[in-house]
Scaffold this motif. Structure first.
Motif, short mmCIF file in Angstrom:
data_model
loop_
_atom_site.label_atom_id
_atom_site.label_comp_id
_atom_site.label_asym_id
_atom_site.label_seq_id
_atom_site.Cartn_x
_atom_site.Cartn_y
_atom_site.Cartn_z
N LEU A 11 0.84 -1.20 0.00
CA LEU A 11 0.00 0.00 0.00
C LEU A 11 0.87 1.25 0.00
O LEU A 11 0.64 2.18 -0.78
N VAL A 12 1.88 1.29 0.86
CA VAL A 12 2.78 2.44 0.92
C VAL A 12 3.58 2.57 -0.37
O VAL A 12 3.76 3.68 -0.91
N ALA A 13 4.07 1.44 -0.89
CA ALA A 13 4.85 1.47 -2.13
C ALA A 13 4.01 1.97 -3.29
O ALA A 13 4.48 2.75 -4.13
N ARG A 14 2.75 1.56 -3.34
CA ARG A 14 1.87 1.96 -4.45
C ARG A 14 1.57 3.45 -4.41
O ARG A 14 1.51 4.12 -5.46
N HIS A 15 1.42 4.03 -3.22
CA HIS A 15 1.06 5.44 -3.10
C HIS A 15 2.28 6.35 -2.95
O HIS A 15 2.15 7.58 -3.02
N GLY A 16 3.45 5.75 -2.74
CA GLY A 16 4.66 6.54 -2.70
C GLY A 16 4.91 7.30 -1.41
O GLY A 16 5.69 8.26 -1.41
N GLY A 17 4.26 6.90 -0.33
CA GLY A 17 4.51 7.58 0.93
C GLY A 17 3.53 7.13 1.99
O GLY A 17 2.42 6.68 1.69
N PHE A 18 3.93 7.26 3.27
CA PHE A 18 3.07 6.83 4.37
C PHE A 18 1.84 7.72 4.49
O PHE A 18 0.73 7.23 4.74
N GLY A 19 2.04 9.03 4.33
CA GLY A 19 0.91 9.95 4.45
C GLY A 19 -0.15 9.70 3.40
O GLY A 19 -1.35 9.62 3.71
N ARG A 20 0.27 9.61 2.13
CA ARG A 20 -0.70 9.39 1.05
C ARG A 20 -1.39 8.04 1.20
O ARG A 20 -2.59 7.91 0.94
N ALA A 21 -0.62 7.00 1.59
CA ALA A 21 -1.22 5.68 1.79
C ALA A 21 -2.23 5.70 2.93
O ALA A 21 -3.30 5.09 2.85
N ALA A 22 -1.90 6.42 4.03
CA ALA A 22 -2.81 6.50 5.17
C ALA A 22 -4.11 7.20 4.79
O ALA A 22 -5.19 6.76 5.18
N ARG A 23 -4.01 8.29 4.02
CA ARG A 23 -5.22 9.01 3.60
C ARG A 23 -6.06 8.16 2.66
O ARG A 23 -7.29 8.16 2.75
N ALA A 24 -5.40 7.43 1.74
CA ALA A 24 -6.14 6.61 0.76
C ALA A 24 -6.87 5.46 1.44
O ALA A 24 -7.98 5.10 1.05
N ALA A 25 -6.24 4.89 2.47
CA ALA A 25 -6.82 3.71 3.12
C ALA A 25 -7.62 4.05 4.37
O ALA A 25 -8.29 3.17 4.94
N ALA A 30 0.93 6.22 11.63
CA ALA A 30 1.84 5.56 12.55
C ALA A 30 1.72 4.04 12.47
O ALA A 30 2.72 3.32 12.59
N THR A 31 0.50 3.57 12.26
CA THR A 31 0.31 2.12 12.14
C THR A 31 1.00 1.56 10.92
O THR A 31 1.67 0.52 10.97
N LEU A 32 0.87 2.25 9.79
CA LEU A 32 1.53 1.81 8.57
C LEU A 32 3.04 1.82 8.73
O LEU A 32 3.74 0.90 8.30
N SER A 33 3.55 2.87 9.35
CA SER A 33 4.99 2.97 9.56
C SER A 33 5.50 1.84 10.44
O SER A 33 6.54 1.24 10.17
N ARG A 34 4.74 1.51 11.48
CA ARG A 34 5.14 0.43 12.38
C ARG A 34 5.11 -0.91 11.67
O ARG A 34 6.03 -1.73 11.82
#
Length: 297
Positions: A11-25, A30-34
């Motif tokens: 998910l993070v790789a597809r959106h290119g960042g933790f923030g964008r992935a978090a907003r999309a999902a 912090a959960t994605l980063s962990r």
């Protein structure tokens, strides 16, 4: 390997960042980063290069993303099918097909399939090489007389054969005399074409005078009277029927068998099954005559 962590990594790789992935999902950043950090620790690999403003996949991260994203998509789609109790084809379908079949038949086949299954995003690429289906992300490949491959399964869906033909204005030579020939690819030296006809077996000594990159172009040049040519009967049967071309004989070689192939280790998705059924409907007997009718229809 933790599949949930792997899914979050993709998910993070597809959106290119933790923030964008978090907003999309709709998930906490912090959960994605962990999750990604736990995956990196379990693999003992760094999957992302983390800069002040830029997040980039490492070489290992890119390889993991490419190898797992398709499999995770298959799992998601299978779960959705099971949950819904149906198998409606949807999603992206990548097909690799040889040049001649693509030029002669794939346009109409693809258009009819798209109309029948509007939720499938069909993408066809044309090439004669044996693609690596898993590495390059193909769902299905169409190949002519493929070499055995334990990692793939498939079946023959169409048969064709090569014939030697020429324009009526080009007389067939007698004895060992050579005839001008149009060939696919580089011309090279003279060659011998063994042919079968009602009169028996004989040889045609072909002297290449024109080399072209596709069988469709070879047919056009043969029709113009440049020389004889080796062509699939499906491509020239109509020309033979209306006397635009003359049949010198069947090429004394094994028949052409077109196979559909897909990776055996992956689940057969609804969209792949739908495309296989579509080919079966188009060519129920799998004969050269059916392909010829499809080309001229």
């Amino acid at each position: 390997m933790d599949l949930l962590a792997l899914a979050d990594f993709n998910l993070v790789a597809r959106h290119g960042g933790f923030g964008r992935a978090a907003r999309a999902a709709g998930r906490p950043k912090a959960t994605l980063s962990r999750r990604v950090a736990e995956l990196e620790a379990s693999l003992a690999l760094r999957l992302f290069e983390r800069g002040a403003r830029v997040l980039k996949l490492t070489e290992e991260g890119r390889a993991l993303h490419e190898r797992t994203r398709v499999l995770l998509t298959e799992l998601d789609e299978t779960a959705a099918v099971v949950a819904s109790g149906g198998g409606k084809p949807r999603g992206r379908l990548r097909v690799s097909a040889p040049v001649f079949f693509s030029q002669a038949a794939m346009g109409k086949l693809a258009a009819r399939f798209a109309l029948k299954h509007p939720e499938v995003r069909l993408e066809v690429t044309t090439e004669d090489r044996a693609v690596d289906m898993v590495e390059e992300g193909y769902d299905l490949a169409i190949r002519v007389n493929p070499d055995p491959d334990e990692s793939l399964v498939g079946r023959i869906f169409l048969r064709d054969r090569l014939v030697v033909v020429a324009a009526p204005s080009l007389p067939r030579p007698e004895g060992d005399a050579a005839v001008p020939a149009v060939v696919r690819g580089s011309m090279g030296d003279s060659m011998t074409w063994p042919v079968r006809s009602p009169a028996g077996k004989s040889n045609v000594i072909a002297e290449p005078v024109l080399g072209l990159p596709s069988l469709m172009m070879v047919r056009d040049a043969v029709l113009a009277g440049v020389g004889a040519g080796r062509l699939p009967i499906s491509l020239v049967s109509h020309d033979l029927a209306v006397d635009r071309l003359v049949l010198w004989g069947d090429l004394d070689r094994p028949e052409i068998a077109l196979w559909t192939l897909y990776p055996s280790r992956r689940l057969l998705s609804a969209r792949v099954s739908a495309f296989l059924d579509h080919l079966k409907e188009a060519f129920p007997m799998g004969t050269a005559d059916e392909l010829a009718a499809h080309i001229s229809g």
